[in-house]
Design a protein around this motif. Structure first.
Motif, PDB file in Angstrom:
ATOM      1  N   PRO A  72       0.821  -1.217   0.000  1.00 21.79           N
ATOM      2  CA  PRO A  72       0.000   0.000   0.000  1.00 21.79           C
ATOM      3  C   PRO A  72       0.848   1.257   0.000  1.00 21.79           C
ATOM      4  O   PRO A  72       1.981   1.255   0.501  1.00 21.79           O
ATOM      5  CB  PRO A  72      -0.806  -0.126   1.296  1.00 21.79           C
ATOM      6  CG  PRO A  72       0.007  -1.010   2.168  1.00 21.79           C
ATOM      7  CD  PRO A  72       0.695  -1.974   1.257  1.00 21.79           C
ATOM      8  N   PRO A  73       0.344   2.338  -0.581  1.00 15.81           N
ATOM      9  CA  PRO A  73       1.088   3.601  -0.544  1.00 15.81           C
ATOM     10  C   PRO A  73       1.201   4.109   0.889  1.00 15.81           C
ATOM     11  O   PRO A  73       0.273   3.961   1.691  1.00 15.81           O
ATOM     12  CB  PRO A  73       0.228   4.539  -1.403  1.00 15.81           C
ATOM     13  CG  PRO A  73      -1.145   3.949  -1.359  1.00 15.81           C
ATOM     14  CD  PRO A  73      -0.964   2.469  -1.247  1.00 15.81           C
ATOM     15  N   LYS A  74       2.369   4.689   1.216  1.00 16.80           N
ATOM     16  CA  LYS A  74       2.539   5.259   2.553  1.00 16.80           C
ATOM     17  C   LYS A  74       1.625   6.459   2.745  1.00 16.80           C
ATOM     18  O   LYS A  74       1.100   6.689   3.833  1.00 16.80           O
ATOM     19  CB  LYS A  74       3.993   5.662   2.761  1.00 16.80           C
ATOM     20  CG  LYS A  74       4.955   4.484   2.827  1.00 16.80           C
ATOM     21  CD  LYS A  74       6.385   4.941   3.038  1.00 16.80           C
ATOM     22  CE  LYS A  74       7.334   3.748   3.100  1.00 16.80           C
ATOM     23  NZ  LYS A  74       8.748   4.178   3.274  1.00 16.80           N
TER      24      LYS A  74
ATOM     25  N   GLY B  38      11.110   8.378 -12.105  1.00 15.05           N
ATOM     26  CA  GLY B  38      11.305   8.460 -10.675  1.00 15.05           C
ATOM     27  C   GLY B  38      10.527   9.599 -10.044  1.00 15.05           C
ATOM     28  O   GLY B  38      10.188  10.592 -10.712  1.00 15.05           O
ATOM     29  N   ARG B  39      10.264   9.490  -8.756  1.00 13.99           N
ATOM     30  CA  ARG B  39       9.493  10.493  -8.040  1.00 13.99           C
ATOM     31  C   ARG B  39      10.388  11.529  -7.367  1.00 13.99           C
ATOM     32  O   ARG B  39       9.905  12.581  -6.948  1.00 13.99           O
ATOM     33  CB  ARG B  39       8.592   9.816  -7.003  1.00 13.99           C
ATOM     34  CG  ARG B  39       7.598   8.852  -7.630  1.00 13.99           C
ATOM     35  CD  ARG B  39       6.610   8.320  -6.636  1.00 13.99           C
ATOM     36  NE  ARG B  39       5.661   9.354  -6.218  1.00 13.99           N
ATOM     37  CZ  ARG B  39       4.571   9.117  -5.477  1.00 13.99           C
ATOM     38  NH1 ARG B  39       4.324   7.891  -5.063  1.00 13.99           N
ATOM     39  NH2 ARG B  39       3.767  10.085  -5.142  1.00 13.99           N
TER      40      ARG B  39
ATOM     41  N   PHE C 109       1.571   3.827  -9.739  1.00 17.68           N
ATOM     42  CA  PHE C 109       2.316   4.704  -8.837  1.00 17.68           C
ATOM     43  C   PHE C 109       2.770   3.898  -7.629  1.00 17.68           C
ATOM     44  O   PHE C 109       1.979   3.138  -7.041  1.00 17.68           O
ATOM     45  CB  PHE C 109       1.437   5.863  -8.355  1.00 17.68           C
ATOM     46  CG  PHE C 109       1.034   6.826  -9.423  1.00 17.68           C
ATOM     47  CD1 PHE C 109       1.747   8.003  -9.637  1.00 17.68           C
ATOM     48  CD2 PHE C 109      -0.064   6.566 -10.228  1.00 17.68           C
ATOM     49  CE1 PHE C 109       1.377   8.893 -10.640  1.00 17.68           C
ATOM     50  CE2 PHE C 109      -0.448   7.452 -11.225  1.00 17.68           C
ATOM     51  CZ  PHE C 109       0.274   8.619 -11.431  1.00 17.68           C
ATOM     52  N   ASP C 110       4.059   4.038  -7.252  1.00 14.29           N
ATOM     53  CA  ASP C 110       4.528   3.479  -5.995  1.00 14.29           C
ATOM     54  C   ASP C 110       5.419   4.495  -5.298  1.00 14.29           C
ATOM     55  O   ASP C 110       5.458   5.667  -5.693  1.00 14.29           O
ATOM     56  CB  ASP C 110       5.219   2.120  -6.195  1.00 14.29           C
ATOM     57  CG  ASP C 110       6.456   2.183  -7.085  1.00 14.29           C
ATOM     58  OD1 ASP C 110       7.071   3.270  -7.202  1.00 14.29           O
ATOM     59  OD2 ASP C 110       6.837   1.131  -7.647  1.00 14.29           O
ATOM     60  N   GLU C 111       6.140   4.085  -4.274  1.00 15.78           N
ATOM     61  CA  GLU C 111       6.935   5.039  -3.488  1.00 15.78           C
ATOM     62  C   GLU C 111       8.139   5.560  -4.252  1.00 15.78           C
ATOM     63  O   GLU C 111       8.729   6.576  -3.864  1.00 15.78           O
ATOM     64  CB  GLU C 111       7.401   4.380  -2.188  1.00 15.78           C
ATOM     65  CG  GLU C 111       6.271   3.969  -1.261  1.00 15.78           C
ATOM     66  CD  GLU C 111       5.347   5.119  -0.903  1.00 15.78           C
ATOM     67  OE1 GLU C 111       5.859   6.196  -0.548  1.00 15.78           O
ATOM     68  OE2 GLU C 111       4.115   4.947  -1.004  1.00 15.78           O
TER      69      GLU C 111
ATOM     70  N   GLY D  40       0.285  -1.666  -6.945  1.00 16.79           N
ATOM     71  CA  GLY D  40       0.581  -2.613  -8.017  1.00 16.79           C
ATOM     72  C   GLY D  40       1.959  -3.220  -7.962  1.00 16.79           C
ATOM     73  O   GLY D  40       2.262  -4.138  -8.724  1.00 16.79           O
ATOM     74  N   SER D  41       2.833  -2.745  -7.059  1.00 20.23           N
ATOM     75  CA  SER D  41       4.199  -3.253  -7.021  1.00 20.23           C
ATOM     76  C   SER D  41       4.631  -3.468  -5.584  1.00 20.23           C
ATOM     77  O   SER D  41       3.900  -3.200  -4.637  1.00 20.23           O
ATOM     78  CB  SER D  41       5.154  -2.281  -7.725  1.00 20.23           C
ATOM     79  OG  SER D  41       5.092  -0.991  -7.139  1.00 20.23           O
TER      80      SER D  41
END
Length: 209
Positions: free
Chosen positions: A12-14, A204-205, A125-127, A98-99
């Motif tokens: 889960p997203p933080k 990258g974020r 979208f992930d961290e 998703g990842s």
């Protein structure tokens, strides 16, 4: 354009994303658990898709009218959620969860996105990054200093870039020989074009350099 926000059962997203601007918000039944634990306003969900074999609590029953029972074990919950969104006329989907974790799960989700790439514009979208199957020509904006990786799926011909530290000028990328990972943007916009095949782009974020 009709756009959906979809939570699935990966890591889960933080931080939960802003829900403004989405016409549909949904989750798989596995993701329902982490949304509950994070205090997500569950009344914003339009539907929850899955076989619901892990649901029995009274709190969950408050939202039973939002459940769409999808028991087909030959399809993943992600696949079944995308089917529902496609039937609803959605054209663009942002996916969280998703990842991470089990990498076969991540690769399976990527394969599922590939199956729908002609019907839905899917962005994960992930961290660390956002990633998606790119059209034959794309311009990335606001990316100066960010990591940009180009991963063929499985072979991509005539890849041309403008704005990356290591430019490509018509090369072929292949998952068995050469990929375009860990590059980064030298300017605010990056142009990418390619010929045959499919290409997954990771952006990258946070600043890479």
């Amino acid at each position: 354009m009709q756009k959906a926000l979809l939570f699935i059962n990966g890591v889960p997203p933080k931080k939960l994303p802003d829900t403004n601007g989405y016409s549909v918000i949904a989750c798989s039944d596995g993701a329902f658990h982490y949304l509950t634990s994070k205090g997500f306003p569950l009344d914003q969900l339009d539907f929850i898709s899955g076989d619901f074999d892990s649901h029995s609590g009274s709190d969950e029953m408050l939202y039973a009218e939002k459940f769409i029972y999808t028991p087909d074990q030959d399809k993943t919950d992600f696949y079944k959620s995308l089917e529902i969104l496609n039937e609803k006329g959605i054209k663009e989907v942002d996916v969280y969860g998703g990842s991470g974790g089990e990498m076969d799960h991540f690769l399976g989700n990527l394969h599922t996105a590939f199956m729908f790439k002609n019907e839905l514009k899917i962005t994960f979208f992930d961290e660390y990054s956002k990633y998606f199957f790119a059209p034959k020509k794309i311009v990335l904006s606001d990316v100066e200093g960010l990591l940009v990786s180009l991963i063929p799926f499985p072979i991509t011909s005539n890849v041309i870039t403008q704005g990356l530290n290591w430019e490509l000028s018509g090369e072929e990328l292949s998952i068995t020989s050469r990929i375009g990972s860990r590059n980064f943007a030298l300017q605010d916009t990056v142009e990418i074009t390619y010929g045959d095949g499919d290409l997954v782009v990771f952006v990258g974020r946070e600043s890479y350099r």
